[in-house]
Scaffold this motif. Structure first.
Motif, PDB file in Angstrom:
ATOM      1  N   GLY A  43       2.416   2.307  -3.135  1.00 14.62           N
ATOM      2  CA  GLY A  43       1.458   2.746  -4.140  1.00 14.62           C
ATOM      3  C   GLY A  43       0.895   4.133  -3.866  1.00 14.62           C
ATOM      4  O   GLY A  43       0.132   4.665  -4.657  1.00 14.62           O
ATOM      5  N   THR A  44       1.284   4.726  -2.728  1.00 10.90           N
ATOM      6  CA  THR A  44       0.803   6.074  -2.430  1.00 10.90           C
ATOM      7  C   THR A  44       1.652   7.107  -3.177  1.00 10.90           C
ATOM      8  O   THR A  44       2.654   6.765  -3.801  1.00 10.90           O
ATOM      9  CB  THR A  44       0.902   6.387  -0.927  1.00 10.90           C
ATOM     10  N   GLN A  45       1.242   8.355  -3.086  1.00 13.75           N
ATOM     11  CA  GLN A  45       2.005   9.422  -3.748  1.00 13.75           C
ATOM     12  C   GLN A  45       3.432   9.473  -3.213  1.00 13.75           C
ATOM     13  O   GLN A  45       4.394   9.609  -3.969  1.00 13.75           O
ATOM     14  CB  GLN A  45       1.314  10.767  -3.525  1.00 13.75           C
ATOM     15  N   VAL A  46       3.568   9.352  -1.874  1.00 15.04           N
ATOM     16  CA  VAL A  46       4.903   9.339  -1.284  1.00 15.04           C
ATOM     17  C   VAL A  46       5.681   8.108  -1.767  1.00 15.04           C
ATOM     18  O   VAL A  46       6.864   8.196  -2.103  1.00 15.04           O
ATOM     19  CB  VAL A  46       4.834   9.331   0.258  1.00 15.04           C
ATOM     20  N   TRP A  60       0.839  -1.201   0.000  1.00 12.74           N
ATOM     21  CA  TRP A  60       0.000   0.000   0.000  1.00 12.74           C
ATOM     22  C   TRP A  60       0.880   1.260   0.000  1.00 12.74           C
ATOM     23  O   TRP A  60       0.677   2.185  -0.793  1.00 12.74           O
ATOM     24  CB  TRP A  60      -0.919  -0.003   1.227  1.00 12.74           C
ATOM     25  N   PHE A  61       1.879   1.261   0.892  1.00  9.43           N
ATOM     26  CA  PHE A  61       2.744   2.433   1.041  1.00  9.43           C
ATOM     27  C   PHE A  61       3.433   2.779  -0.283  1.00  9.43           C
ATOM     28  O   PHE A  61       3.486   3.944  -0.677  1.00  9.43           O
ATOM     29  CB  PHE A  61       3.782   2.170   2.137  1.00  9.43           C
TER      30      PHE A  61
END
Lengths: 310, 265
Positions: free
Chosen positions: A154-157, A151-152
């Motif tokens: 795949g985030t913007q960050v 998930w991480f």
């Protein structure tokens, strides 16, 4: 191999899958060869053990161990980003410093958690699978962490982090601060390693200052085995590979130990790990690079298909 | 829109290897102007672009974008005002990210990145696919493909789209077709002209080809050994052809253009 040995190997494999996830973030995603791991793993164990024997709730103690790992990763990253110390050296410096720090944290070389409350005893009343209880709890944690990493990233960050590791110039042009990404990535990576250390202390019932030696190599072994089996391009498969690689690796080690294969004993573990990683890296290079001469030689040696001289 | 005032850059200063790359460059570019930059190897073209983008710091002088003094801003701080396409196709995109992820990264340029999912829902995906379809390379059907699997021309077109996805002050094209085969180069150049014209982008394009420097844009500057040698625009430029540029170069410097590539390309 006894069921107990298998259960032990699976527990260790699941613990090291968290290390492998951390190593994946630093070595692969960030392109930061991070040796902090050998220090942040026992740090997580030490911080959690000290908290537990002082009566802290085991869940909070686990969080403390994880946070301690965060701090270790942040220090390595800060040395590299702020003072431009070579990434490899920054990790080594933190790792060496952590040896002393871990002794200070614990006040002695090891702490036994025998008879103390841990997160595993907290679950004992809820699920009872005999010798598999610890493995089951660790499996849930490992899978949750794998999904969190997916998930991480795949985030913007997360996208910025991946771009920063792979193509720093392009990342800058997309307004990504590479320094900040190194700090974020290393903190998250060592949080996973600190968590692994914390869970190790609780499941094995001991925190020891020499616990960390070879952690990084085991993590790498798991990572490489996973990449070989499942590929490394897509995040989902790479992180799944960390889990499966770590499990297979510890099962393989346990089998070798129990079968007395080549007379391997427990103290040879780090030697075996280093040799396995070296061979895996050499083979993967040989596959990529056709000019690399070892592979055809080795293959002809193995297959006994030496070309006939005419 | 963009002002460069008395810019000096020296590489390896204070050593025997010191190379003066910019020696007092003054340049003012109005909003919506498309400037092509030409010059021999080592003339300072790329250094000029790097100085505008922030990769190279000035020893002396200043850079102003839209009234902001950005002289001491880092590259990533300026990135919200600058769209950029690099010379090397692999440099402008991330091989390990999919086409969609590359575009999503560009879509969050200049804003604070959060822990929100980078890839939006179906609507955002359709918008991106729409944008990609204008490239006419079939990339709209390959949103999930790794950028590393695209050809050089496709990657450069994707770079161009990423650079121009958001509103910006200046578009920087740094010999962005030099590494492509002639066909792909022509396609990407045509696309660049189309997009810049449509969005009325203030553009700074370095090219190796004198022909392109006159065919594209509305102003041409020629650099030589760290200075701006010629600056032609308007009606005067319309009457120019490649031999005129060569003549002017000879008249001002007293030497022939030695870089064959510059003439033939």
């Amino acid at each position: 191999m006894s069921a107990l040995a298998v259960a032990g190997a699976i527990e260790a494999g699941l613990l090291f899958s968290l290390v492998a996830l951390g190593v994946y973030l630093s070595f692969r995603v960030l392109n930061f060869p991070d040796l902090t791991v050998d220090g942040s793993f026992p740090l997580g164990a030490a911080a959690t053990a000290v908290a537990i024997i002082h009566g802290v709730d085991p869940f909070l103690a686990t969080a403390i161990g994880t946070f301690a790992g965060c701090c270790a990763g942040f220090v390595s990253a800060y040395l590299n980003v702020r003072f431009r110390i070579l990434n490899l050296l920054a990790g080594i410096l933190t790792m060496v410093a952590l040896y002393s720090i871990n002794l200070r944290v614990m006040g002695r070389p090891n702490i036994s958690l025998y008879g103390e409350d841990t997160i595993f005893t907290a679950f004992e009343g809820l699920i009872d699978l005999g010798i598999w209880t610890t493995s089951a709890i660790l499996l849930v944690i490992a899978v949750v962490m794998k999904l969190l990493v997916d998930w991480f990233l795949g985030t913007q960050v997360g996208l910025a982090l991946r771009a920063s590791g792979e193509n720093p110039a392009m990342a800058r042009a997309q307004s990504v601060s590479n320094g900040r990404m190194t700090l974020v990535g290393m903190t998250v990576s060592n949080a996973l390693v600190g968590l692994a250390g914390s869970l190790f202390a609780q499941s094995q019932g001991v925190a020891d200052v020499s616990l960390g030696i070879g952690t990084i190599v085991t993590g790498l072994a798991a990572l490489i085995i996973g990449e070989t089996l499942l590929g490394s391009v897509k995040v989902f498969w790479a992180t799944l590979g960390c889990l499966i690689g770590a499990l297979l690796y510890r099962l393989f080690i346990a089998a070798a130990l129990s079968a007395g294969f080549l007379g391997i004993q427990a103290q040879d573990l780090n030697l075996v790990t280093a040799v396995v990683v070296a061979i895996a890296v050499i083979l993967s290079q040989a596959r990529r690079n056709s000019r690399f001469k070892l592979w055809p030689k080795m293959r002809s040696l193995l297959m006994d298909t030496q070309p006939q001289k005419g | 829109m963009l002002s460069i005032c008395d810019a000096f850059v020296t590489f390896n200063p204070g050593t025997p290897l010191a190379v003066p790359a910019l020696r007092g460059v003054d340049l003012d570019i109005k909003e919506g102007q498309f400037v092509t930059v030409i010059g021999t190897n080592g003339a300072g073209k790329s250094t000029l672009l790097s100085a505008v983008a922030g990769d190279v710091r000035l020893d002396k002088g200043g850079i102003y974008i839209d009234g902001h003094d950005v002289t001491n801003w880092r590259t990533e701080q300026r990135a919200s005002m600058i769209g950029r396409v690099f010379q090397e196709p692999r440099a402008g995109t991330c091989s390990g990210l999919t086409v969609e992820e590359n575009l999503a990264l560009a879509a969050s340029r200049g804003s604070n990145r959060s822990l929100r999912n980078a890839l939006g829902g179906g609507r955002q995906r359709r918008q991106l696919a729409d944008q990609l379809s204008r490239l006419d390379m079939g990339l709209e059907d390959r949103l999930g493909a790794m950028a590393g699997t695209l050809s050089g021309g496709q990657r450069q077109a994707l770079s161009l789209l990423m650079a121009t996805l958001l509103p910006m002050k200046i578009l920087i094209l740094d010999e962005h077709t030099a590494a492509l085969d002639p066909g792909a180069a022509a396609t990407v150049l045509a696309l660049s002209a189309e997009i810049t014209g449509e969005q009325k982008l203030t553009t700074l394009m370095v090219t190796h080809s004198m022909r392109n420097s006159l065919d594209y844009g509305d102003r041409t500057i020629m650099m030589n050994s760290g200075r701006i040698l010629l600056d032609v625009h308007g009606d005067k430029r319309k009457g120019y052809d490649v031999p005129d540029l060569l003549d002017l170069f000879k008249k001002t410097t007293g030497t022939e253009v030695e870089d064959d590539q510059l003439i033939l390309a």
